[in-house]
Design an enzyme around this catalytic site. Structure first.
Site, PDB file in Angstrom:
ATOM      1  N   CYS B  11       0.846  -1.181   0.000  1.00 49.88           N
ATOM      2  CA  CYS B  11       0.000   0.000   0.000  1.00 49.88           C
ATOM      3  C   CYS B  11       0.892   1.246   0.000  1.00 49.88           C
ATOM      4  CB  CYS B  11      -0.902   0.006   1.235  1.00 49.88           C
ATOM      5  SG  CYS B  11       0.003  -0.230   2.763  1.00 49.88           S
ATOM      6  N   CYS B  14       2.973   1.835   3.077  1.00 51.53           N
ATOM      7  CA  CYS B  14       4.120   0.951   3.284  1.00 51.53           C
ATOM      8  C   CYS B  14       5.318   1.467   2.489  1.00 51.53           C
ATOM      9  CB  CYS B  14       3.791  -0.469   2.848  1.00 51.53           C
ATOM     10  SG  CYS B  14       2.239  -1.067   3.518  1.00 51.53           S
TER      11      CYS B  14
END
Lengths: 332, 77
Positions: B11, B14
């Site tokens: 994502c 991250c």
């Protein structure tokens, strides 16, 4: 109190922009300005207030609470926690893994996953503001029933067999210590404020475009679909319309924030409530991107079953609501 | 050299976390190895439920959000 937004829209659209009230463009623009202003205002205030109250609740505590519960009660709790925690589909995989490795049954986890995107404070506030409390209650009830029934069904067929092997193993071993990270720390008001301010920013950043898309679609429907067209063609609630709406809607993805204005518009246009709710809830509850993510933890078979369960559940809910609609809303 | 893993399925947060750690380490002149672990098995292994999560030398030090700069500096000490 919410009439102020209709007034504001009249001021902006008819007075300042000079659009005529009885034209499609004028009506669509009015709907757009009124709904956008109302939704953004409601969101700002309510996300903040609710986040203040919810600051100390996180998935780790939910997991500790759910682990080792009685199943039937577990489905209810799973759905309840799904409803009160905010959730984005990008975190569905870690949550699924975390719950499963704490030996929480797949059905309870699924109840959480299904209910979570459908019911949350934002959804409730918007539904209440735009569609009234009766529909809000119906919506919440359907969300709970679908989540709990779907979960119970998956456990009944022992769906844990169809998890990806690494996770099936983690489930069998119960590898995660369910108590971990469950300490309830008392937060100061200052910490709560920081959390709430962050939540507002984050949720806003995530949903503003959905609001615009949803309200735009709703406005287009409201202004440009000829009055009575939906009612004449789809207003009879023929049986096939509900499953057709659900099949179309499940792979689609929208955020609940974007769906509520579309719902408002469809209902105003005379689409039966069951068909509307079935369509809108299916777009929110599941989506193609989410299935791709869930593939990491579920085998194809379980994904297909889940799809089937949602299809059947939303269709049944739609049929039942269409059937009882005349009883709920006596013609005035 | 510190071995740092960022867990999470790719994502945006991250990626931001991994970039921020690498950047901070570069500024402090600390040698680190930053990996992104996107597979679900890593989440089971470290019992992590909220991503992005940061693992420094096999210890989970942070979960659920992009860490602050100060936190990162602390891990790198």
């Amino acid at each position: 109190m919410l009439e102020v937004f209709a007034y504001l829209a009249t001021l902006v659209v008819y007075d300042a922009l000079g659009l005529a009230p009885d034209t499609p463009l004028g009506e669509a623009a009015h709907f757009f300005v009124e709904s956008t202003a109302k939704i953004f205002a409601l969101l700002l205030v309510l996300i903040y207030v609710i986040a203040l109250a919810r600051a100390s609740l996180n998935v780790e505590r939910v997991r500790a609470f759910l682990a080792g519960r009685n199943r039937i009660f577990g489905y209810f709790l799973g759905s309840t926690f799904g409803a009160v925690t905010p959730f984005c589909s990008c975190s569905s995989v870690p949550v699924f893994i975390g719950f499963t490795s704490a030996r929480i049954p797949v059905g309870v986890t699924t109840a959480f996953l299904i209910t979570s995107p459908m019911i949350n404070e934002v959804a409730v506030v918007l539904l209440w503001g735009l569609l009234g409390w009766e529909l809000t209650l119906i919506y919440i009830a359907v969300g709970f029933v679908v989540g709990m029934a779907g979960g119970a069904f998956l456990d009944a067929i022992r769906a844990e067999r169809y998890l990806q092997p690494f996770l099936a193993k983690a489930y069998a071993q119960g590898s995660a210590a369910a108590a971990g990270g469950a300490e309830a720390r008392r937060l100061s008001l200052r910490e709560r404020h920081t959390f709430a301010a962050q939540e507002v920013q984050e949720i806003f950043r995530r949903v503003w475009k959905w609001v615009l898309i949803g309200v735009g679609l709703g406005a287009a429907l409201y202004g440009f679909v000829p009055e009575g067209w939906i009612e004449q063609n789809l207003g009879d609630g023929a049986w096939w319309q509900v499953p057709a709406a659900v099949v179309v809607a499940i792979p689609l993805y929208t955020n609940i924030t974007g769906v509520v204005p579309v719902m408002e518009s469809l209902i105003l246009q005379g689409l039966p409530i069951g068909t509307t709710l079935a369509f809108c809830m299916s777009t929110v509850a599941a989506s193609f991107p989410e299935f791709v993510l869930l593939k990491q933890v579920m085998q194809w078979r379980l994904l297909a079953i889940l799809f089937g369960v949602l299809l059947v559940a939303f269709t049944l809910a739609g049929w039942i609501l269409n059937a009882v609609e005349p009883l709920l809303f006596a013609p005035s | 050299m510190k071995d740092i893993k960022v867990l999470g399925s790719g994502c945006a947060k991250c990626n931001n976390t991994a970039d921020l750690i690498a950047e901070t380490a570069g500024e402090l002149g600390v040698e680190v190895q930053v990996h992104k672990e996107t597979g679900p098995e890593a989440l089971v292994h470290y019992s992590v439920m909220s991503t992005p999560a940061v693992v420094v030398d096999d210890q989970v030090v942070h979960t659920g959000s992009v860490p602050d700069r100060e936190q990162i500096e602390e891990w790198l000490q």
